[in-house]
Design an enzyme around this catalytic site. Structure first.
Site, PDB file in Angstrom:
ATOM      1  N   SER A 148      40.053   7.866 -18.623  1.00 27.88           N
ATOM      2  CA  SER A 148      38.061   7.498 -19.344  1.00 27.88           C
ATOM      3  C   SER A 148      37.290   7.636 -19.023  1.00 27.88           C
ATOM      4  O   SER A 148      36.981   8.852 -18.109  1.00 27.88           O
ATOM      5  CB  SER A 148      39.041   6.888 -20.164  1.00 27.88           C
ATOM      6  OG  SER A 148      37.104   7.075 -21.508  1.00 27.88           O
ATOM      7  N   ASP A 298      32.128  11.845 -21.969  1.00 23.89           N
ATOM      8  CA  ASP A 298      32.931  11.155 -20.943  1.00 23.89           C
ATOM      9  C   ASP A 298      33.236  11.951 -20.296  1.00 23.89           C
ATOM     10  O   ASP A 298      33.982  13.286 -20.579  1.00 23.89           O
ATOM     11  CB  ASP A 298      33.050  10.122 -21.160  1.00 23.89           C
ATOM     12  CG  ASP A 298      34.361   9.665 -21.852  1.00 23.89           C
ATOM     13  OD1 ASP A 298      34.313  10.908 -22.670  1.00 23.89           O
ATOM     14  OD2 ASP A 298      35.283   8.866 -22.532  1.00 23.89           O
ATOM     15  N   ASP A 300      36.897  12.536 -20.270  1.00 30.12           N
ATOM     16  CA  ASP A 300      38.389  12.574 -20.812  1.00 30.12           C
ATOM     17  C   ASP A 300      38.062  13.093 -21.882  1.00 30.12           C
ATOM     18  O   ASP A 300      38.977  13.705 -22.898  1.00 30.12           O
ATOM     19  CB  ASP A 300      39.349  12.113 -20.563  1.00 30.12           C
ATOM     20  CG  ASP A 300      39.196  10.677 -21.483  1.00 30.12           C
ATOM     21  OD1 ASP A 300      38.259  10.232 -21.921  1.00 30.12           O
ATOM     22  OD2 ASP A 300      39.982   9.986 -22.334  1.00 30.12           O
ATOM     23  N   ASP A 302      36.582  12.266 -24.675  1.00 33.26           N
ATOM     24  CA  ASP A 302      36.893  11.530 -26.011  1.00 33.26           C
ATOM     25  C   ASP A 302      35.727  10.591 -26.381  1.00 33.26           C
ATOM     26  O   ASP A 302      35.823  10.314 -27.840  1.00 33.26           O
ATOM     27  CB  ASP A 302      38.022  10.184 -26.359  1.00 33.26           C
ATOM     28  CG  ASP A 302      37.863   9.124 -24.809  1.00 33.26           C
ATOM     29  OD1 ASP A 302      36.696   9.687 -24.314  1.00 33.26           O
ATOM     30  OD2 ASP A 302      38.660   8.294 -25.042  1.00 33.26           O
TER      31      ASP A 302
END
Length: 558
Positions: A148, A298, A300, A302
């Site tokens: 992440s 960010d 990834d 999400d």
């Protein structure tokens, strides 16, 4: 297993992967102690840790161990036919070894009778795409290799159920038990994947996602007269968020230095939209182009962070607890205007999110349901909503994670980006900014200052220091902070509000302020969530600072 057992496991392993083997041989005693004194554990978002040799690090053997543990769980939960025909979705981000790890996961599944469904050419994809695809094609589960918003030294392993939601502890505890029992076999795997079980997600499904996101607009096809500076922070939304925004008519200016999928995150070393430093380059672009809004995803994709232009051509960075109420006002006012606001609407957030979003939702007659921290709890509630006669309208965490439409049951920075852009355009044409909307809400509901303080404690002793802080706060009376009486203390360890137990404490004060504290499930940190209320913005902020100062001096001297 003990430190010695873990270390001997690696010492006795034959044919260690060459790069890992070389790193292992070169480790100092202190490095060995940190890498082998414990095993990675399934936390609030699966596994996450530093990349490198060791049972406490992310590496090829940790990935194998996690996948074999997950495989055992799935084989007990599903029939062989379901696993072979419905399969498991597998995605990955842009980090070091992510592609290799994803391929290893796929080959383990395909060697054990489970269809492994990668994205085209095992290319990287945003995390929300995994959640979306699981439900779209009816897969049994999903895996994404990602850390992440963590820095380049990290990687992780996140798992999803058939609803597209992260697994709850009732399942991850079982997988974790499996994980701890798997030892030597990770070094001797002899994989023979069945070719027919190595498959790819149809690109039609990915285009369905794009169309479903674009369908969230209230004013499709109208001319957009705002400028957006966008950064993907070197991550996976590179080919998704800008494309969708442009196809919807927005003028999008890319932060070029942060655009390529750089696993070293050269121009965003700490790629977390919660951190002001991530906005340094985007703000320069925004000032140069006189942009109305900065949007960051960010790595990834999400999460979402935004910066709003102020009158002096500076940019105000909005927190999650500020962005959510503005989004809610935009969405719910339009649902109301269009006569589509349901009488059984529900918004989900967590026990550590601020009060302002609750006030806005309730003013529209929308029920507010609180969950434990970790978006898996919100995803689980979303899946249950129809059977509870509830209509999902919004879900969010204060840590910059939002889901606005039930096409994904995890945070989705891509869908949030599009709705944020349209809301910015809409209010711009009314002569207002997001800050105007936020101040109107403060005037109506009170000034709330929300701030999260993160204390990082690394090294072997770090977890014990964090446990000590929680123990002190759990066992001692906290009569007052900054002269304001503490009127209630909640301990969530054994479960409250029909939720399972979580190591979370929450302290309420006589003036309506509160703070909560918990240890991170995936990082060596303890987090303090403050929400202070006052008659002015500065008063609320000063109150929070004084309360934390006293808390630190009296109770956090570790």
């Amino acid at each position: 297993m003990s430190y010695i057992d873990n270390l001997n496991l690696w010492k006795n392993a034959k044919d260690l992967e060459p790069e890992l083997g070389a790193q292992f041989k070169a480790m100092s005693e202190q490095e060995l102690l940190e890498a082998f004194s414990s095993d990675l554990e399934f936390g609030t978002a699966g596994l996450r840790g530093l990349i490198g040799p060791g049972t406490g690090k992310m590496n090829l053997y940790t990935i194998r161990r996690a996948t074999l543990a997950f495989l055992q769980f799935l084989q007990k939960k599903y029939s062989l036919t379901d696993l072979k025909e419905k399969g498991v979705i597998i995605g990955h981000d842009n980090r070091h070894f992510s592609e290799k790890f994803a391929q290893e996961v796929a080959e383990i599944f395909a060697s054990n009778g489970v269809k492994a469904i990668l994205f085209h050419n095992n290319d990287l994809r945003p995390t929300p795409m995994v959640s979306y695809t699981i439900r779209k094609i009816g897969a049994t589960a999903g895996v994404i290799i990602t850390a992440s918003h963590n820095s380049r030294e990290y990687n992780g392993y996140k798992i999803y159920d058939h609803n597209g939601s992260q697994f709850l502890p009732v399942d991850t505890d079982v997988i974790g038990e499996n994980y701890l029992k798997i030892k030597e076999e990770v070094f001797t795997l002899n994989l023979h994947p069945q070719p027919e079980l190595l498959t790819f997600v149809s690109q039609t499904v990915e285009e369905n996602y794009v169309e479903d996101v674009k369908a969230m607009q209230f004013y499709p096809g109208q001319k957009r007269n705002i400028k957006i500076v966008f950064s993907n922070l070197h991550g996976t939304s590179k080919d998704w968020t800008p494309r969708i925004l442009r196809e919807c008519g927005y003028d999008v200016i890319i932060v070029e230095e942060q655009f390529n999928n750089d696993p070293d995150f050269t121009y965003a070393p700490n790629p977390n939209p919660e951190l002001a430093e991530c906005f340094d380059l985007p703000i320069k672009y925004a000032q140069k182009h006189n942009a109305d809004i900065i949007i960051l995803n960010d790595p990834d994709a999400d999460r979402l962070g935004i910066g709003i232009r102020q009158g002096d051509n500076s940019y105000y960075l909005m927190t999650g607890n500020e962005t959510a109420p503005v989004l809610l006002e935009y969405l719910f006012s339009h649902y109301q205007k269009n006569n589509t606001l349901p009488t059984n609407g529900v918004m989900y957030n967590t026990f550590v999110t601020g009060n302002l979003s609750d006030k806005v939702a309730e003013s529209y007659g929308v029920e507010v349901v609180k969950t434990l921290t970790g978006f898996k709890w919100i995803g689980d509630q979303m899946a249950k909503a129809p059977n509870q006669n509830r209509t999902f309208l919004f879900g969010f965490e204060e840590a910059y994670g939002y889901v606005l439409k039930d096409i994904v049951r995890d945070k989705d920075g891509i869908q949030a980006s599009l709705v944020i852009a349209e809301a910015c355009w809409y209010y711009h044409n009314l002569g207002k900014s997001f800050l105007d909307i936020l101040n109107e809400q403060y005037e109506k509901f009170g000034y709330y200052y929300c701030n999260t303080v993160n204390l990082v404690r690394t090294g072997v002793e770090g977890p014990e220091i964090i446990k000590g802080m929680l123990k002190t706060l759990r066992e001692n009376t906290l009569p007052a902070l900054n002269g304001i009486s503490c009127v209630k203390k909640e301990d969530y360890l054994t479960g409250l509000y029909n939720m399972p137990g979580q190591d979370l404490l929450k302290f309420y004060f006589a003036d309506g302020s509160w703070f909560a504290v918990r240890a991170s499930g995936t990082e060596p940190k303890i987090k303090f969530y403050f929400v202070c209320v006052d008659k002015s913005a500065q008063g609320a902020k000063t109150k929070m600072q004084l309360m934390y100062q006293e808390l630190a001096e009296k109770y956090l001297n570790n």
